[in-house]
Design an enzyme around this catalytic site. Structure first.
Site, mmCIF file in Angstrom:
data_model
loop_
_atom_site.group_PDB
_atom_site.id
_atom_site.type_symbol
_atom_site.label_atom_id
_atom_site.label_comp_id
_atom_site.label_asym_id
_atom_site.label_seq_id
_atom_site.Cartn_x
_atom_site.Cartn_y
_atom_site.Cartn_z
ATOM 1 N N HIS B 12 35.316 57.017 33.603
ATOM 2 C CA HIS B 12 34.540 57.940 32.744
ATOM 3 C C HIS B 12 33.178 58.286 33.372
ATOM 4 O O HIS B 12 32.137 58.166 32.726
ATOM 5 C CB HIS B 12 34.408 57.380 31.324
ATOM 6 C CG HIS B 12 33.758 56.042 31.188
ATOM 7 N ND1 HIS B 12 34.108 55.130 30.222
ATOM 8 C CD2 HIS B 12 32.751 55.459 31.880
ATOM 9 C CE1 HIS B 12 33.347 54.055 30.324
ATOM 10 N NE2 HIS B 12 32.506 54.230 31.329
ATOM 11 N N HIS B 59 26.545 53.079 27.019
ATOM 12 C CA HIS B 59 25.695 52.692 28.150
ATOM 13 C C HIS B 59 24.228 52.717 27.727
ATOM 14 O O HIS B 59 23.412 53.412 28.328
ATOM 15 C CB HIS B 59 25.911 53.640 29.330
ATOM 16 C CG HIS B 59 27.348 53.728 29.772
ATOM 17 N ND1 HIS B 59 28.303 54.407 29.076
ATOM 18 C CD2 HIS B 59 27.976 53.219 30.862
ATOM 19 C CE1 HIS B 59 29.466 54.307 29.714
ATOM 20 N NE2 HIS B 59 29.306 53.598 30.792
ATOM 21 N N HIS B 193 33.683 50.072 41.051
ATOM 22 C CA HIS B 193 32.374 50.693 41.280
ATOM 23 C C HIS B 193 31.282 49.667 41.009
ATOM 24 O O HIS B 193 31.412 48.807 40.158
ATOM 25 C CB HIS B 193 32.160 51.965 40.468
ATOM 26 C CG HIS B 193 32.080 51.840 38.966
ATOM 27 N ND1 HIS B 193 33.055 51.261 38.196
ATOM 28 C CD2 HIS B 193 31.135 52.253 38.098
ATOM 29 C CE1 HIS B 193 32.711 51.330 36.915
ATOM 30 N NE2 HIS B 193 31.544 51.925 36.826
ATOM 31 N N GLU B 240 34.437 47.030 33.663
ATOM 32 C CA GLU B 240 34.857 47.967 32.602
ATOM 33 C C GLU B 240 36.379 48.061 32.484
ATOM 34 O O GLU B 240 36.898 48.512 31.454
ATOM 35 C CB GLU B 240 34.291 49.367 32.873
ATOM 36 C CG GLU B 240 32.788 49.462 32.678
ATOM 37 C CD GLU B 240 32.235 50.856 32.988
ATOM 38 O OE1 GLU B 240 31.084 51.102 32.654
ATOM 39 O OE2 GLU B 240 32.965 51.701 33.570
#
Lengths: 131, 284
Positions: B12, B59, B193, B240
């Site tokens: 995302h 976030h 990531h 995540e």
């Protein structure tokens, strides 16, 4: 307390200890979600930072735009990135600011295009020491 | 009865939102990504779920660290795009399905998942970017949206096992909802990531491919991978991926992998996408 993830190189895991240490810092960052917070930060940075219960070291790291130092002092990247975003940095620019040695946005972008930072050599401090 | 018709996993990445919104998703850099997501757009156009349950993480946009919440669900009839530091994203408001979110919340509590219920919730790129990936740029989202958020900002995040079992509990709730509607469940975020520290930019495609294959065919092993292994192999933000386990838990034990796409880099990530359907499509 020593944790197994402290063996991962170049990484500040935002755990409960870090969250406690960085609470006021991250709280300041969170105000950048609102236009009035951004305005105060951009127009009168030092005075605005003084309204938060941060340590001098945390305020100094913000002043120096030292992302790694902010992470070390309890900043969380999602929160700390808001400072960079308000100052007009992309995530790749922020990536370059954290690289050791520092990289420009273009250099960081190129590293990503070339496949990113490889896992080999970046998996474990212990592994790196033992070759 | 309501029915889950598919599970989708997707990264995302906020940059995808910025670039789509500004009309600059063009050129060699974006071409593989644009081509790679088309089968997902075709899938969603063909299958038209009435509701998408989007498993995502905030976030520091709607939530702060004042209260750190492991699992929560959006209960409202609408959810605005959040201001994440640069104004609200110019995408449609998400409209909720209040009867279904109420039913899920109640069912989860009786299943001993004490879920936080948010009656006001602004949704950030974690939720809106997956919708953009699937639906492009419509004037209204073609489905109702139920946000299901997972606290992944602070370590220790909920375990993979807990996420997988939450998915199972969501499935049970959806299966027992009396309206005849179709539901897709999205697991978002990941895969490899790292945004922070001197190791920022880490990509580990080999691990991501293996992990995905495990997610599809052997979730019972995959769910038990430790947080430290995920962080070590896929980066601090690679954790995540636990949200994909919620999606996987909501699917049958046996699934067909309809589509997989992986491309690095998109911004600082190894963009990953997967579409799963239950092997027994007629069954529960």
């Amino acid at each position: 307390m020593k944790k197994d993830y402290h063996d991962i190189p170049g990484t500040y895991v935002f755990d409960i200890e870090q969250a406690q240490k960085g609470y006021a810092l991250n709280k300041f960052c969170e105000t950048l979600n609102r236009a009035e917070g951004r305005e105060q930060f951009l127009n009168n940075e030092a005075a605005y930072l003084d309204t938060f219960d941060m340590s001098e070291a945390q305020k100094d790291a913000i002043k120096k735009r030292d992302i790694n130092k902010l992470l070390e002092l309890g900043g969380n990247i999602y929160y700390v990135f808001k400072i960079a975003a308000v100052l007009g940095h992309s995530m790749q620019s922020a990536g370059g600011m954290q690289a050791v040695p520092r990289m420009s946005e273009a250099e960081f972008r190129q590293m990503m295009i070339d496949g990113g930072r490889p896992i080999e050599g970046n998996r474990s401090k212990k592994e790196n020491e033992n070759g | 009865m309501a029915k889950i018709i598919g599970g989708i996993g997707t990264s995302h990445i906020p940059t995808v939102g910025h670039v789509m919104d500004s009309g600059t998703m063009v050129g060699d850099y974006w071409e593989p990504f644009i081509n790679g997501i088309q089968p997902a757009r075709q899938w969603i156009k063909k299958n038209k779920p009435d509701v998408c349950i989007v498993v995502y993480n905030d976030h520091g946009s709607n939530f702060s660290l004042k209260d750190v919440i492991p699992f929560g669900i959006g209960m409202a009839d609408k959810f605005l795009p959040a201001d994440e530091g640069y104004g609200r994203r110019n995408v449609p408001t998400c409209y909720g399905h209040q009867a279904l979110s109420a039913h899920i919340a109640e069912s989860l509590i009786f299943d001993e998942f004490d879920i936080v219920m948010s009656n006001e919730l602004d949704v950030d790129h974690g939720l809106t970017v997956p919708l953009s990936i699937l639906y492009d740029q419509p004037s209204e989202w073609p489905c109702k949206v139920i946000p299901l958020y997972v606290g992944v900002v602070q370590y220790p995040q909920p375990t993979g096992n807990r996420c997988y079992n939450l998915g199972k509990a969501i499935r049970k709730a959806v299966d027992s909802f009396p309206e005849d509607i179709t539901v897709a469940i999205l697991g978002t975020g990941g895969l490899s990531h790292q945004l922070q520290g001197p190791r920022a930019g880490l990509i580990n495609q080999d691990y991501d491919q293996k992990w995905l294959t495990g997610l599809v065919n052997d979730p019972l092993t995959t769910k038990d991978i430790s947080h430290t292994e995920l962080i070590r192999e896929t980066g601090s933000e690679g954790i995540e991926a636990i949200m994909w386990l919620v999606m996987r838990g909501a699917m049958d034990d046996k699934v067909n992998e309809v589509y997989r796409f992986m491309h690095a880099p998109v911004s600082n990530t190894n963009y990953s996408l997967i579409i799963l359907e239950n092997q027994n499509k007629g069954g529960k």
